[in-house]
Design a protein around this motif. Structure first.
Motif, PDB file in Angstrom:
ATOM      1  N   ASN A  65      27.931  38.479  42.020  1.00 32.12           N
ATOM      2  CA  ASN A  65      28.284  39.621  40.944  1.00 32.12           C
ATOM      3  C   ASN A  65      27.501  39.419  39.809  1.00 32.12           C
ATOM      4  OD1 ASN A  65      30.242  41.358  42.134  1.00 32.12           O
ATOM      5  ND2 ASN A  65      31.608  39.468  42.199  1.00 32.12           N
ATOM      6  N   SER A  66      27.216  40.465  39.362  1.00 26.25           N
ATOM      7  CA  SER A  66      26.533  40.207  38.001  1.00 26.25           C
ATOM      8  C   SER A  66      27.410  39.613  37.149  1.00 26.25           C
ATOM      9  CB  SER A  66      25.979  41.831  37.326  1.00 26.25           C
ATOM     10  OG  SER A  66      27.173  42.530  37.085  1.00 26.25           O
ATOM     11  N   VAL A  67      27.056  39.075  35.899  1.00 24.48           N
ATOM     12  CA  VAL A  67      27.758  38.479  34.872  1.00 24.48           C
ATOM     13  C   VAL A  67      28.659  39.377  34.318  1.00 24.48           C
ATOM     14  CG1 VAL A  67      27.587  37.614  32.658  1.00 24.48           C
ATOM     15  CG2 VAL A  67      26.137  36.849  34.140  1.00 24.48           C
ATOM     16  N   ARG A  68      28.333  40.802  34.233  1.00 27.35           N
ATOM     17  CA  ARG A  68      29.210  41.633  33.511  1.00 27.35           C
ATOM     18  C   ARG A  68      30.406  42.056  34.481  1.00 27.35           C
ATOM     19  NH1 ARG A  68      30.406  46.778  34.416  1.00 27.35           N
ATOM     20  NH2 ARG A  68      28.585  47.122  35.877  1.00 27.35           N
ATOM     21  N   VAL A  69      30.173  42.225  35.884  1.00 24.49           N
ATOM     22  CA  VAL A  69      31.242  42.170  36.750  1.00 24.49           C
ATOM     23  C   VAL A  69      32.067  41.003  36.840  1.00 24.49           C
ATOM     24  CG1 VAL A  69      31.826  42.560  39.059  1.00 24.49           C
ATOM     25  CG2 VAL A  69      30.080  43.845  38.183  1.00 24.49           C
ATOM     26  N   VAL A  70      31.651  39.877  36.627  1.00 23.70           N
ATOM     27  CA  VAL A  70      32.327  38.672  36.941  1.00 23.70           C
ATOM     28  C   VAL A  70      33.466  38.753  35.525  1.00 23.70           C
ATOM     29  CG1 VAL A  70      32.388  36.161  36.545  1.00 23.70           C
ATOM     30  CG2 VAL A  70      30.806  37.140  38.142  1.00 23.70           C
ATOM     31  N   LYS A  71      32.872  38.958  34.521  1.00 20.83           N
ATOM     32  CA  LYS A  71      33.697  39.096  33.365  1.00 20.83           C
ATOM     33  C   LYS A  71      34.772  39.981  33.335  1.00 20.83           C
ATOM     34  CE  LYS A  71      31.543  38.729  29.378  1.00 20.83           C
ATOM     35  NZ  LYS A  71      30.289  39.075  28.353  1.00 20.83           N
ATOM     36  N   GLU A  72      34.149  41.235  33.766  1.00 23.81           N
ATOM     37  CA  GLU A  72      35.285  42.378  33.922  1.00 23.81           C
ATOM     38  C   GLU A  72      36.546  41.875  34.960  1.00 23.81           C
ATOM     39  OE1 GLU A  72      35.934  44.705  32.292  1.00 23.81           O
ATOM     40  OE2 GLU A  72      34.112  44.144  31.023  1.00 23.81           O
ATOM     41  N   LEU A  73      36.034  41.226  35.965  1.00 18.60           N
ATOM     42  CA  LEU A  73      36.923  40.658  37.093  1.00 18.60           C
ATOM     43  C   LEU A  73      38.137  39.655  36.370  1.00 18.60           C
ATOM     44  CD1 LEU A  73      34.874  40.310  40.296  1.00 18.60           C
ATOM     45  CD2 LEU A  73      36.915  41.593  39.895  1.00 18.60           C
ATOM     46  N   LEU A  74      37.358  38.666  35.595  1.00 19.30           N
ATOM     47  CA  LEU A  74      38.139  37.655  34.944  1.00 19.30           C
ATOM     48  C   LEU A  74      39.138  38.290  33.715  1.00 19.30           C
ATOM     49  CD1 LEU A  74      35.483  35.032  34.271  1.00 19.30           C
ATOM     50  CD2 LEU A  74      37.485  34.981  35.606  1.00 19.30           C
ATOM     51  N   LYS A  75      38.570  39.354  33.146  1.00 20.49           N
ATOM     52  CA  LYS A  75      39.497  40.067  32.021  1.00 20.49           C
ATOM     53  C   LYS A  75      40.622  40.658  32.874  1.00 20.49           C
ATOM     54  CE  LYS A  75      36.161  41.517  28.437  1.00 20.49           C
ATOM     55  NZ  LYS A  75      35.419  42.374  27.837  1.00 20.49           N
ATOM     56  N   LEU A  76      40.490  41.485  33.937  1.00 17.00           N
ATOM     57  CA  LEU A  76      41.733  41.916  34.687  1.00 17.00           C
ATOM     58  C   LEU A  76      42.565  40.977  35.289  1.00 17.00           C
ATOM     59  CD1 LEU A  76      39.621  44.647  37.045  1.00 17.00           C
ATOM     60  CD2 LEU A  76      41.094  45.152  35.185  1.00 17.00           C
ATOM     61  N   ASN A  77      42.162  39.884  35.761  1.00 21.79           N
ATOM     62  CA  ASN A  77      43.235  38.676  36.122  1.00 21.79           C
ATOM     63  C   ASN A  77      43.545  37.975  34.971  1.00 21.79           C
ATOM     64  OD1 ASN A  77      42.720  38.913  38.864  1.00 21.79           O
ATOM     65  ND2 ASN A  77      40.708  38.006  38.722  1.00 21.79           N
ATOM     66  N   LEU A  78      43.039  37.862  33.831  1.00 24.45           N
ATOM     67  CA  LEU A  78      43.721  37.303  32.630  1.00 24.45           C
ATOM     68  C   LEU A  78      44.881  38.474  32.165  1.00 24.45           C
ATOM     69  CD1 LEU A  78      40.566  36.082  30.727  1.00 24.45           C
ATOM     70  CD2 LEU A  78      42.853  34.868  31.380  1.00 24.45           C
ATOM     71  N   VAL A  79      44.755  39.453  32.149  1.00 26.60           N
ATOM     72  CA  VAL A  79      45.875  40.584  31.703  1.00 26.60           C
ATOM     73  C   VAL A  79      46.783  40.570  32.645  1.00 26.60           C
ATOM     74  CG1 VAL A  79      46.222  43.002  31.373  1.00 26.60           C
ATOM     75  CG2 VAL A  79      44.078  42.064  30.474  1.00 26.60           C
ATOM     76  N   SER A  80      46.679  40.508  34.033  1.00 33.70           N
ATOM     77  CA  SER A  80      47.384  40.611  34.968  1.00 33.70           C
ATOM     78  C   SER A  80      48.421  39.190  34.913  1.00 33.70           C
ATOM     79  CB  SER A  80      46.949  40.597  36.403  1.00 33.70           C
ATOM     80  OG  SER A  80      47.919  40.372  37.175  1.00 33.70           O
ATOM     81  N   THR A  81      47.786  38.123  34.662  1.00 31.97           N
ATOM     82  CA  THR A  81      48.662  36.808  34.700  1.00 31.97           C
ATOM     83  C   THR A  81      49.330  36.686  33.557  1.00 31.97           C
ATOM     84  OG1 THR A  81      46.661  35.759  36.140  1.00 31.97           O
ATOM     85  CG2 THR A  81      47.960  34.375  34.618  1.00 31.97           C
ATOM     86  N   LEU A  82      48.808  37.104  32.408  1.00 29.29           N
ATOM     87  CA  LEU A  82      49.543  36.965  31.116  1.00 29.29           C
ATOM     88  C   LEU A  82      50.633  38.027  31.071  1.00 29.29           C
ATOM     89  CD1 LEU A  82      46.471  36.288  28.794  1.00 29.29           C
ATOM     90  CD2 LEU A  82      48.167  34.590  29.721  1.00 29.29           C
ATOM     91  N   THR A  83      50.495  39.348  31.611  1.00 32.19           N
ATOM     92  CA  THR A  83      51.326  40.133  31.527  1.00 32.19           C
ATOM     93  C   THR A  83      52.605  39.769  32.527  1.00 32.19           C
ATOM     94  OG1 THR A  83      50.191  41.786  32.651  1.00 32.19           O
ATOM     95  CG2 THR A  83      50.259  42.067  30.236  1.00 32.19           C
TER      96      THR A  83
END
Length: 144
Positions: A65-83
């Motif tokens: 994946n591109s850097v942008r996609v990797v960061k978006e995947l990480l953001k989604l997983n961070l939000v899911s994990t924290l909430t």
């Protein structure tokens, strides 16, 4: 009085802290920030007693994946994990050290992230008790 964010044992650099021969405790918002930080630093599935605990970074770092996609995947997983924590009502913002608004305050941040394959992430969130909290951690390639 009951602590709305619970209480736990104080951890510094991965080690329990002793004060006067006893294990040090942490309470309040500091306990919440510590607990959430430990959750995102734990690879998903690595705790055999709580296999759904932790942050899933596999898809972000094991597929091309591109850097942008990797960061978006990480953001989604961070939000899911924290909430998933019942003390968190909303994740307001997730930024990485190479995001434009963070580069304005630390121009070398993006370069360090690309060289080390590690991003320093800052998460701003709201709690169910109405308090705001900010946590900081490093998310690394190949951690899972």
């Amino acid at each position: 009085m009951t602590e709305p964010f619970g209480r736990g044992l104080l951890v510094e650099d991965g080690d329990l802290v002793f004060e006067g021969g006893d294990l040090a405790e942490v309470t309040g918002i500091k306990n919440l920030v510590q607990a959430l930080t430990l959750r995102i630093l734990t690879p998903l599935g690595s705790d055999r007693f709580a296999t759904t605990y932790g942050l899933d970074v596999r898809e972000a770092f094991t597929t091309p994946n591109s850097v942008r996609v990797v960061k978006e995947l990480l953001k989604l997983n961070l939000v899911s994990t924290l909430t998933a924590d019942p003390r968190v009502s909303e994740v307001r913002r997730v930024t990485f050290d190479d995001d434009p608004d963070r580069l304005a305050t630390d121009p070398g941040g993006g370069h360090r992230a690309r060289i080390s394959r590690r991003w320093a992430v800052v998460v701003e969130l709201d709690t169910v008790a109405g308090a705001a909290a900010t946590l900081r951690a490093n998310v690394e390639v190949g951690r899972s």
